[in-house]
Design a protein around this motif. Sequence first.
Motif, short mmCIF file in Angstrom:
data_model
loop_
_atom_site.label_atom_id
_atom_site.label_comp_id
_atom_site.label_asym_id
_atom_site.label_seq_id
_atom_site.Cartn_x
_atom_site.Cartn_y
_atom_site.Cartn_z
N ILE A 183 0.84 -1.20 0.00
CA ILE A 183 0.00 0.00 0.00
C ILE A 183 0.88 1.25 0.00
CG2 ILE A 183 -1.65 1.37 1.33
CD1 ILE A 183 -2.79 -1.29 2.40
N ARG A 187 -8.19 -2.88 -3.88
CA ARG A 187 -8.11 -4.00 -2.93
C ARG A 187 -8.07 -3.53 -1.49
NH1 ARG A 187 -2.99 -6.64 -4.30
NH2 ARG A 187 -2.50 -4.77 -5.45
N TYR A 188 -7.74 -2.29 -1.25
CA TYR A 188 -7.70 -1.84 0.14
C TYR A 188 -8.47 -0.55 0.38
CZ TYR A 188 -4.04 1.30 -1.64
OH TYR A 188 -3.34 2.23 -2.37
N GLN A 223 -11.10 -0.16 3.14
CA GLN A 223 -10.59 0.01 4.50
C GLN A 223 -10.41 1.50 4.81
OE1 GLN A 223 -7.04 -2.40 5.23
NE2 GLN A 223 -7.57 -3.64 3.46
N ILE A 227 -4.67 4.50 6.57
CA ILE A 227 -4.38 3.06 6.60
C ILE A 227 -3.38 2.75 7.71
CG2 ILE A 227 -3.30 1.17 5.33
CD1 ILE A 227 -6.06 1.64 4.31
N HIS A 249 -4.04 0.38 10.82
CA HIS A 249 -3.16 -0.75 11.08
C HIS A 249 -2.65 -0.73 12.52
CE1 HIS A 249 -0.20 -3.88 10.12
NE2 HIS A 249 0.71 -3.15 10.77
#
Length: 216
Positions: free
Chosen positions: A76, A157-158, A161, A208, A212
């Motif tokens: 990412i 894909r992320y 989030q 992100i 995380h």
Amino acid sequence: MQKETLKERVYRGIYEAVTNGEYRPNDILTENQMIEKFGVSKSPVREALVELCKDGILTNIPRMGYQVRAVTLKEIIDILEFRVDVELGGLRKSFPILTEENIAMLRQIAERHSADVDRVVFKNWQRNYEFHTYLYSLNNNVYGCEALQQMIHQCSRYISQYFLSAWQRKNESNGRYHIAVVDALERRNIDEACMYLEKDILAVKEEILTLHSMNM
């Protein structure tokens, strides 16, 4: 407008589902599931799945199906930081030749994004995609534009989030950096425009990273 083919409809439907978080990283999709979901024959489903594999969204797992590619935190960060290099370079290259019509179009795209309050991940991501790809296209580098489109596709894909976390924390940019980029370009301030463009790209990285750290 050209009519969407069955393959394109299936591709778009799966891509939207990945972007919205309906299909999560490592989920397995099968041809039969997609045939039933979209009500089409095997051929357009298979073609769409193969195309999604080429674009890095899915991975073909023999005798199992097609897996939604997981993405690591490093990947990412690498993608977003490379986007900064590519997009800021593209903006500096296009700056001397930007027209009033170009800037007006950028403002139109940016204002549509800032006015859109619907919390639909794919819809918001498409607005973001439209702004960044149009801005980069103004430097007339066709190869670079295709590469940027591919990179932004990879982000699907992320990206769910990011939006879900940002909405929960009331921290989504709502296109404000896009407006700031356009304002700076109207003032012919390239350094300020680049600063806000970088802030916009890296806002995803910051959210992100925060998400995380909260999950560790």
